[in-house]
Design a protein around this motif. Structure first.
Motif, PDB file in Angstrom:
ATOM      1  N   ASP A   1      51.979   8.759 -24.046  1.00 20.52           N
ATOM      2  CA  ASP A   1      52.379   9.109 -22.681  1.00 20.52           C
ATOM      3  C   ASP A   1      51.769  10.441 -22.256  1.00 20.52           C
ATOM      4  OD1 ASP A   1      53.837   6.808 -22.306  1.00 20.52           O
ATOM      5  OD2 ASP A   1      55.755   7.709 -22.876  1.00 20.52           O
ATOM      6  N   GLU A   2      51.701  11.397 -23.181  1.00 23.58           N
ATOM      7  CA  GLU A   2      51.071  12.671 -22.841  1.00 23.58           C
ATOM      8  C   GLU A   2      49.565  12.491 -22.636  1.00 23.58           C
ATOM      9  OE1 GLU A   2      54.062  16.027 -24.653  1.00 23.58           O
ATOM     10  OE2 GLU A   2      52.149  15.708 -25.657  1.00 23.58           O
ATOM     11  N   ALA A   3      48.948  11.611 -23.413  1.00 20.80           N
ATOM     12  CA  ALA A   3      47.523  11.337 -23.206  1.00 20.80           C
ATOM     13  C   ALA A   3      47.281  10.756 -21.815  1.00 20.80           C
ATOM     14  CB  ALA A   3      47.011  10.386 -24.282  1.00 20.80           C
ATOM     15  N   TYR A   4      48.144   9.842 -21.380  1.00 16.05           N
ATOM     16  CA  TYR A   4      47.994   9.277 -20.043  1.00 16.05           C
ATOM     17  C   TYR A   4      48.216  10.343 -18.967  1.00 16.05           C
ATOM     18  CZ  TYR A   4      47.891   4.582 -22.061  1.00 16.05           C
ATOM     19  OH  TYR A   4      47.542   3.460 -22.775  1.00 16.05           O
ATOM     20  N   ALA A   5      49.140  11.263 -19.209  1.00 20.09           N
ATOM     21  CA  ALA A   5      49.356  12.345 -18.252  1.00 20.09           C
ATOM     22  C   ALA A   5      48.103  13.205 -18.124  1.00 20.09           C
ATOM     23  CB  ALA A   5      50.548  13.194 -18.679  1.00 20.09           C
ATOM     24  N   VAL A   6      47.399  13.427 -19.228  1.00 22.21           N
ATOM     25  CA  VAL A   6      46.151  14.186 -19.169  1.00 22.21           C
ATOM     26  C   VAL A   6      45.082  13.392 -18.417  1.00 22.21           C
ATOM     27  CG1 VAL A   6      44.274  15.178 -20.544  1.00 22.21           C
ATOM     28  CG2 VAL A   6      46.657  15.541 -21.229  1.00 22.21           C
ATOM     29  N   GLN A   7      44.989  12.078 -18.674  1.00 17.24           N
ATOM     30  CA  GLN A   7      44.071  11.248 -17.891  1.00 17.24           C
ATOM     31  C   GLN A   7      44.271  11.474 -16.396  1.00 17.24           C
ATOM     32  OE1 GLN A   7      44.222   7.059 -18.538  1.00 17.24           O
ATOM     33  NE2 GLN A   7      43.596   7.127 -20.683  1.00 17.24           N
TER      34      GLN A   7
END
Length: 267
Positions: A37-43
């Motif tokens: 979820d944090e990776a998607y937030a960075v995306q």
């Protein structure tokens, strides 16, 4: 450092790497992300910083995974890196900067109609519509896999999250002529890939999910997060039939899917 600051620092670094063309060492960022979820937030933050989608949903996506047992991952694709190629023509990627020219031969699908978050939520009860009700067209495509991370990648558990934050290691997308979607026996689908002067490679029934349409529900669940609607005409690539091959500067890449189409691109 707050969680928000932590994610923003990584997003700023990845956006800066895309602007400058300079790869980032991965080791200093290990431990920065705690989950997908944090990776998607960075995306999302990288996309906003670079002005890719103008506050709307991406028109082009990549989605996939190594098997049906794995958690699939997804990324919206920068529109400037997407290119259509007409039959008999060759898409030119000459002069474009890549750290890696990974080649994946794929089938892309185009959405027939709008799909809402409420509809996707209802599918949890087992009411998923058949693929032909969701998809109106399909085409041959090639994803160029690239990275903003400098090699070598450390042997660490959270490397996958850093790659996911980097738009799932996306570089460019080339797609061919659209043809009407049809239900077919994907286990018999043949694909041929040729990279540069190497002999052509042949594949049959090698999609990692067995059927590229299998990923539609999990991808749409991701894309409609927060109550969003995926509009008709949205395109998703669905995973590689050919594994990951590597091209070099100057190489010509040719892909042919039997009874579906072909395309060529030139680095």
């Amino acid at each position: 450092m707050s969680g928000d600051d932590r994610l923003q620092r990584l997003a700023d670094a990845l956006a800066g790497a895309r602007r400058s063309g300079q790869a980032l060492p991965m080791a200093p960022w290990l431990g920065c992300l705690h989950d997908a979820d944090e990776a998607y937030a960075v995306q999302d933050r990288v996309a906003a910083a670079l002005g890719w989608f103008g506050g709307t949903l991406p028109c082009f996506w990549k989605s996939g995974g190594p098997s049906r047992q794995a958690v699939l991952t997804h990324a919206g694709l920068p529109p400037a890196g997407v290119q259509a190629v007409a039959p008999g023509q060759t898409a030119s990627l000459q002069g474009q900067h890549f750290h890696r020219r990974g080649i994946e031969a794929e089938v892309a699908l185009r959405m027939r109609r709008d799909v809402t978050a409420g509809e996707v939520a209802a599918w949890a009860a087992g009411t998923t519509p058949p693929a032909h009700e969701l998809v109106d067209a399909m085409t041959v495509s090639v994803e160029v896999v690239d990275t903003r991370w400098a090699p070598p990648a450390p042997d660490a558990q959270d490397v996958a999250w850093l790659k996911l934050a980097d738009q799932q290691s996306h570089g460019a997308l080339v797609f061919g002529e659209w043809r009407a979607f049809d239900e077919r026996d994907w286990s018999r689908q043949r694909c041929e890939l040729r990279i540069g002067g190497a002999p052509p490679q042949s594949f049959e029934g090698t999609h990692p999910l067995g059927d590229p349409t299998w990923l539609l529900p999990p991808w749409l669940a991701h894309a409609t997060r927060g109550g969003r609607t995926v509009p008709a005409g949205t395109v998703v690539t669905t995973g590689s039939w050919s594994g990951l091959g590597d091209a070099a500067s100057g190489d010509r890449v040719e892909v042919h899917f039997a009874d579906l189409g072909a395309l060529a691109l030139q680095f």
